[in-house]
Design a protein around this motif. Structure first.
Motif, PDB file in Angstrom:
ATOM      1  N   GLU A 313       0.844  -1.194   0.000  1.00  0.00           N
ATOM      2  CA  GLU A 313       0.000   0.000   0.000  1.00  0.00           C
ATOM      3  C   GLU A 313       0.877   1.242   0.000  1.00  0.00           C
ATOM      4  O   GLU A 313       1.786   1.365   0.826  1.00  0.00           O
ATOM      5  N   ARG A 320      -2.467   1.175  -4.279  1.00  0.00           N
ATOM      6  CA  ARG A 320      -1.791  -0.070  -3.936  1.00  0.00           C
ATOM      7  C   ARG A 320      -1.268  -0.704  -5.211  1.00  0.00           C
ATOM      8  O   ARG A 320      -1.999  -0.841  -6.189  1.00  0.00           O
ATOM      9  N   ASP A 340      -6.658   2.699  -3.256  1.00  0.00           N
ATOM     10  CA  ASP A 340      -6.608   2.083  -1.943  1.00  0.00           C
ATOM     11  C   ASP A 340      -7.778   2.533  -1.075  1.00  0.00           C
ATOM     12  O   ASP A 340      -8.560   3.406  -1.440  1.00  0.00           O
TER      13      ASP A 340
END
Length: 382
Positions: A313, A320, A340
């Motif tokens: 991440e 990500r 993300d």
């Protein structure tokens, strides 16, 4: 007559707005890379650019108006078009290629939601990465001469959504890259061709002289910003020594952690080059020590091939990045990129929206740019 004056004034204001839009976007673009970016980096910078524009626009709206409206810059969302060919200069290529892929489209195709990521952030990923490193060491090493080119063929799906709307994945298209291995400073480092899925780009990959380089230096030499096989082979294969070198030479973007920057840099190095087996193994062992790296039990590349994934991440960009490896051979297959959990800054995107995916299909060594590789010379993805 008054109507004509009003029309002229409107045209002048429209032209001024267009110029202001272009200048605003230019300021928001990240610093130009020193060679044309591989697809992974394209996808990453496009997401960052969209996030930064949204953030800056919200900040501009929230600030009290203190200057006269005529003097205050107007940050409107620009309209973009798709160019017919790749722009040659790197700064133009970054702005042209990245922004052109954001052309408006039809109904959103957000892709599947992100798969569940392994909960064992240390053990599972480290074990898998050490297995990948061992598999890399077992592959045959075929040196690439300095007068040759590395050829990589891949399939790419990129985000073509507008700034106002959610991610919209474009159709898969073919990408071919020929990268020069000459270690001397170069301004033209290869050839790029992309076709299919509404994308048609072809042209030389050029670089600009890095900031601070002596006058007349003539380009970018082999190194971390222009990796050649010989340079990669010169890197230390001891993981700790390689880790030190990568962390010293990798420049994080604004808001990016050094861990995430090194992870992305290694992804570039293994994704669109031919890497000596011992160097590839050392790269994966370095990644095994990056905090937050996680195993993904099932990952699918742009060609539909299932494998296992390694992901990290990037909290600074709210994205990500994921690398995909064959489940049996542990060969590199491709990559995926997601919005993300903290990246809901784009309207309409749900958590875990797939924003880009690649598949590396072939690697080979050829004698000149544009040359089709002989089947016998093809290299499997490392």
């Amino acid at each position: 007559m008054n109507a004509d004056r009003g029309s002229d004034r409107a045209d002048t204001e429209a032209e001024a707005d267009t110029k202001a839009d272009a200048e605003a976007v230019a300021r928001l673009l990240p610093a130009p890379a020193e060679w044309d970016l591989p697809p992974d980096r394209h996808l990453r910078h496009k997401d960052r650019l969209m996030q930064q524009i949204d953030h800056d626009q919200q900040s501009t709206t929230a600030q009290p108006v203190t200057d006269p409206p005529a003097r205050r810059p107007r940050l409107r969302r620009p309209r973009f078009f798709r160019p017919a060919v790749l722009l040659p200069a790197t700064a133009l290529a970054l702005s042209g290629v990245l922004l052109a892929t954001l052309a408006a489209g039809g109904d959103a195709d957000r892709g599947p939601a992100a798969p569940a990521v392994g909960s064992d952030r240390a053990g599972g990923a480290a074990v898998l990465l050490n297995r990948i490193a061992a598999a890399s060491m077992a592959t045959d090493a075929t040196p690439v001469r300095d007068d040759q080119f590395v050829y990589v063929r891949s399939v790419v799906r990129e985000n073509e959504g507008t700034f106002e709307g959610p991610v919209q994945l474009g159709a898969p298209h073919r990408r071919e890259v020929w990268t020069a291995q000459d270690p001397a400073p170069l301004t033209e480092v290869g050839l790029l061709r992309e076709s299919g899925g509404g994308v048609h780009r072809s042209g030389p990959v050029e670089v600009g002289v890095p900031d601070g380089a002596p006058a007349g230096s003539g380009g970018v030499p082999a190194g971390i910003d222009r990796p050649t096989y010989t340079w990669l082979a010169s890197l230390p294969t001891d993981p700790e020594a390689l880790r030190t070198l990568l962390y010293e030479r990798t420049r994080p973007a604004d808001g990016e952690t050094r861990d995430a920057a090194v992870f992305s840099r290694i992804g570039e190095l293994v994704g669109e080059t031919i890497v000596p087996p011992a160097t590839a193994a050392a790269f994966y062992r370095v990644v095994a020590g990056i905090p937050g790296v996680t195993e993904v039990p099932d990952a699918v590349d742009a060609a539909g091939r299932h494998g296992v994934g390694i992901t990290l991440e990037n909290t600074g960009f709210a994205t990500r990045e994921e690398w995909i490896f064959d489940r049996e051979s542990l060969a590199y297959l491709g990559s995926r990129h997601y919005i993300d959990k903290s990246g809901t800054w784009r309207r309409g995107d749900r958590v875990g929206t797939l924003s880009g995916v690649t598949a590396t299909l072939e690697r080979a060594v050829v004698d000149k740019a544009g040359q089709a590789p002989a089947k016998a010379a093809s290299r499997s993805a490392s």
